[in-house]
Design a protein around this motif. Structure first.
Motif, short mmCIF file in Angstrom:
data_model
loop_
_atom_site.label_atom_id
_atom_site.label_comp_id
_atom_site.label_asym_id
_atom_site.label_seq_id
_atom_site.Cartn_x
_atom_site.Cartn_y
_atom_site.Cartn_z
N MET A 1 -13.35 12.93 8.13
CA MET A 1 -13.51 11.87 7.14
C MET A 1 -12.22 11.69 6.35
SD MET A 1 -16.22 11.58 3.96
CE MET A 1 -17.59 11.19 5.02
N LEU A 2 -11.86 10.43 6.09
CA LEU A 2 -10.72 10.11 5.25
C LEU A 2 -11.20 9.94 3.82
CD1 LEU A 2 -7.67 9.26 5.11
CD2 LEU A 2 -8.47 6.90 5.40
N GLN A 3 -10.51 10.61 2.89
CA GLN A 3 -10.90 10.55 1.48
C GLN A 3 -9.69 10.14 0.64
OE1 GLN A 3 -12.33 14.74 1.63
NE2 GLN A 3 -14.17 13.93 0.63
N ILE A 4 -9.84 9.08 -0.12
CA ILE A 4 -8.83 8.63 -1.08
C ILE A 4 -9.45 8.79 -2.45
CG2 ILE A 4 -7.58 6.64 -1.99
CD1 ILE A 4 -8.42 6.98 1.71
N ALA A 5 -8.83 9.62 -3.30
CA ALA A 5 -9.45 9.97 -4.58
C ALA A 5 -8.54 9.63 -5.74
CB ALA A 5 -9.79 11.46 -4.60
N ASN A 6 -8.94 8.68 -6.57
CA ASN A 6 -8.30 8.36 -7.85
C ASN A 6 -6.81 8.08 -7.72
OD1 ASN A 6 -10.36 11.02 -8.58
ND2 ASN A 6 -10.82 8.99 -9.41
N GLU A 13 7.72 0.98 -12.36
CA GLU A 13 6.90 0.73 -13.54
C GLU A 13 5.97 -0.48 -13.42
OE1 GLU A 13 6.98 3.12 -15.73
OE2 GLU A 13 8.63 4.04 -14.62
N ALA A 14 6.02 -1.19 -12.29
CA ALA A 14 5.10 -2.31 -12.10
C ALA A 14 3.86 -1.80 -11.37
CB ALA A 14 5.77 -3.42 -11.30
N PRO A 15 2.72 -1.68 -12.04
CA PRO A 15 1.53 -1.12 -11.40
C PRO A 15 1.02 -2.00 -10.27
CG PRO A 15 0.98 -2.02 -13.56
CD PRO A 15 2.46 -2.07 -13.44
N VAL A 16 0.65 -1.34 -9.16
CA VAL A 16 0.14 -2.04 -7.98
C VAL A 16 -1.31 -1.65 -7.71
CG1 VAL A 16 0.46 -2.45 -5.51
CG2 VAL A 16 2.45 -2.14 -6.99
N LEU A 17 -1.59 -0.35 -7.80
CA LEU A 17 -2.94 0.16 -7.55
C LEU A 17 -3.35 1.08 -8.70
CD1 LEU A 17 -2.51 1.09 -3.78
CD2 LEU A 17 -3.73 -0.91 -4.69
N ALA A 18 -4.61 1.02 -9.09
CA ALA A 18 -5.08 1.83 -10.21
C ALA A 18 -6.45 2.43 -9.88
CB ALA A 18 -5.17 0.99 -11.49
N ASP A 19 -6.50 3.75 -9.89
CA ASP A 19 -7.76 4.50 -9.75
C ASP A 19 -8.55 4.07 -8.51
OD1 ASP A 19 -9.52 6.48 -10.52
OD2 ASP A 19 -10.75 5.10 -11.72
N ILE A 20 -7.88 4.12 -7.36
CA ILE A 20 -8.48 3.72 -6.09
C ILE A 20 -9.17 4.92 -5.45
CG2 ILE A 20 -8.05 2.82 -3.77
CD1 ILE A 20 -7.61 0.77 -5.99
N SER A 21 -10.47 4.79 -5.17
CA SER A 21 -11.23 5.86 -4.53
C SER A 21 -12.18 5.27 -3.49
CB SER A 21 -12.05 6.65 -5.56
OG SER A 21 -11.23 7.30 -6.50
N PHE A 22 -12.18 5.85 -2.29
CA PHE A 22 -13.16 5.49 -1.26
C PHE A 22 -13.08 6.51 -0.13
CE2 PHE A 22 -9.26 3.21 -0.23
CZ PHE A 22 -9.11 3.37 1.13
N GLU A 23 -14.07 6.48 0.75
CA GLU A 23 -14.11 7.36 1.91
C GLU A 23 -14.33 6.52 3.15
OE1 GLU A 23 -17.21 10.18 1.23
OE2 GLU A 23 -16.04 11.34 -0.24
N VAL A 24 -13.82 6.99 4.28
CA VAL A 24 -14.00 6.31 5.56
C VAL A 24 -14.44 7.36 6.57
CG1 VAL A 24 -13.01 4.74 7.27
CG2 VAL A 24 -12.09 4.79 4.93
N GLY A 25 -15.58 7.14 7.21
CA GLY A 25 -16.10 8.09 8.18
C GLY A 25 -15.39 8.02 9.51
N LYS A 26 -15.53 9.05 10.32
CA LYS A 26 -14.93 9.08 11.65
C LYS A 26 -15.48 7.93 12.50
CE LYS A 26 -14.45 11.83 15.87
NZ LYS A 26 -13.10 11.31 16.10
N GLY A 27 -14.57 7.18 13.11
CA GLY A 27 -14.95 6.07 13.96
C GLY A 27 -15.30 4.79 13.21
N GLU A 28 -15.25 4.83 11.89
CA GLU A 28 -15.59 3.64 11.10
C GLU A 28 -14.41 2.68 11.07
OE1 GLU A 28 -17.51 2.48 6.72
OE2 GLU A 28 -16.70 4.49 7.08
N HIS A 29 -14.70 1.39 11.02
CA HIS A 29 -13.67 0.36 10.90
C HIS A 29 -13.80 -0.28 9.52
CE1 HIS A 29 -11.80 -3.66 12.52
NE2 HIS A 29 -11.17 -3.17 11.48
N LEU A 30 -12.79 -0.03 8.68
CA LEU A 30 -12.75 -0.56 7.32
C LEU A 30 -11.67 -1.62 7.22
CD1 LEU A 30 -13.58 -0.25 4.24
CD2 LEU A 30 -11.58 1.24 4.06
N SER A 31 -12.01 -2.80 6.71
CA SER A 31 -11.03 -3.83 6.44
C SER A 31 -10.70 -3.86 4.95
CB SER A 31 -11.53 -5.21 6.88
OG SER A 31 -11.37 -5.38 8.27
N ILE A 32 -9.42 -4.03 4.65
CA ILE A 32 -8.95 -4.14 3.26
C ILE A 32 -8.42 -5.56 3.09
CG2 ILE A 32 -7.38 -3.23 1.53
CD1 ILE A 32 -7.25 -0.66 3.33
N ILE A 33 -9.04 -6.33 2.20
CA ILE A 33 -8.66 -7.72 2.04
C ILE A 33 -8.35 -8.02 0.58
CG2 ILE A 33 -10.01 -8.43 4.05
CD1 ILE A 33 -12.12 -9.55 2.19
#
Length: 323
Positions: A1-6, A13-33
């Motif tokens: 499993m892929l885990q992205i935590a906080n 100094e230009a913020p792009v991402l803030a407090d990003i958390s999610f999990e992706v299971g083995k074989g799962e296809h996740l799209s980021i839009i």
């Protein structure tokens, strides 16, 4: 499993991402839009270990992705990243670019796997062509075959079909994502094209203003978008007060309606004045105006400018879309 935590990240100094958390299971296809500049590519680079993060963690199972400060060669061996610049060897052939990365020592098996991958990307006829002589779309297809040759556990795709013409794009999508499912390869796709998403992704994450604003199964998110921004990522959409489409409604709440969900009538419904009519092949996309609000809807027939028509929406759509 892929885990992205906080995870949080900024460029100078230009913020792009803030407090990003999610999990992706083995074989799962996740799209980021999300809109351009929302951090889709940055997020993939963080997952792959190309960018250093001071806040947050990334794990694949029990292994932490450490980033460029801790690796002589950034990137993880069990993970492959197809970026928007293809990083091919221009003076070698298509066949050599693909076969070099096959972890196969038997020559017959190497040839079989090479041919399998060339067939998938429809480049068999160019096997002996040097990469420098290929078009941008052809190079993108070779880059795709090359990352697949390395048999990753996780595949990160950044706008994977952006340079490929529509003649080949749809067939390539079907072949690629079917292959990934068959092999059980976890896939993250950053894209602006909903045709990469709707037929293939198990789940969708939507980025806006540095944050994740939606994380849902693909069909559920499409059928019940919580904002006009989310709906617009899947096609032409409108946000309108519910009481202007159902006069008996005693509410000022608003409803999200895709252009194709309006039904055109000549007799009753929401009165709309036609402003422009755009031919779309199978239908016309119509820009209309109602009570000083612009509304986009589909019509099977061409509608003349300044013509008055009436629009209706199913009660089922109204009930599930109130926001």
């Amino acid at each position: 499993m892929l885990q992205i935590a906080n995870v949080s990240f900024a460029y100078d100094e230009a913020p792009v991402l803030a407090d990003i958390s999610f999990e992706v299971g083995k074989g799962e296809h996740l799209s980021i839009i999300g809109e351009s500049g929302c951090g889709k590519s940055t997020l993939l680079k963080i997952v792959y270990g190309l960018l250093h993060i001071n806040v947050g963690e990334v794990f694949w199972n029990e292994t932490r992705v450490m980033g460029p400060l801790y690796s002589l060669v950034p990137g993880e061996p069990y993970m492959k990243y197809l970026s928007q610049d293809f990083d091919l060897m221009p003076f070698t052939t298509v066949r050599e670019n693909v076969s070099q990365y096959l972890s196969v020592f038997d020559l017959e098996e190497m040839e079989r796997r090479t041919q399998e991958l060339l067939k998938m990307i429809e480049m068999e006829a160019f096997a002996n062509t040097k990469v420098k002589n290929l078009s941008g779309g052809q190079q993108q297809r070779v880059a795709l075959a090359r990352v697949l040759a390395q048999e990753p556990e996780i595949l990160l795709l950044d706008e994977p079909f952006s340079h490929i013409d529509n003649f080949r794009k749809n067939g390539l999508r079907r072949k690629l994502f079917a292959y990934l499912k068959k092999q059980g390869i976890t896939c993250l796709t950053a894209t602006h094209d909903y045709n990469d998403v709707l037929p293939f992704a198990d789940r969708v994450i939507v980025l806006k203003d540095q944050h994740i604003i939606a994380d849902e199964p693909t069909t559920a998110l499409y059928q019940n978008p919580k904002s006009l921004y989310i709906a617009s990522l899947f096609g032409e959409a409108n946000e309108i007060p519910v009481n202007i489409v159902k006069s008996y409604a005693d509410t000022k709440r608003r409803i999200i309606v895709y252009a194709h969900e309006f039904k055109v009538s000549q007799t009753s419904g929401l009165s709309v004045t036609v402003k422009k009519c755009y031919p779309m092949g199978s239908h016309f996309l119509v820009e209309g105006c109602s009570e000083d609000q612009t509304i986009y809807f589909n019509s099977s027939l061409h509608l003349d400018s300044e013509a008055e028509v009436f629009l209706n929406i199913s009660l089922e759509t109204i009930n599930k879309r109130l926001v």
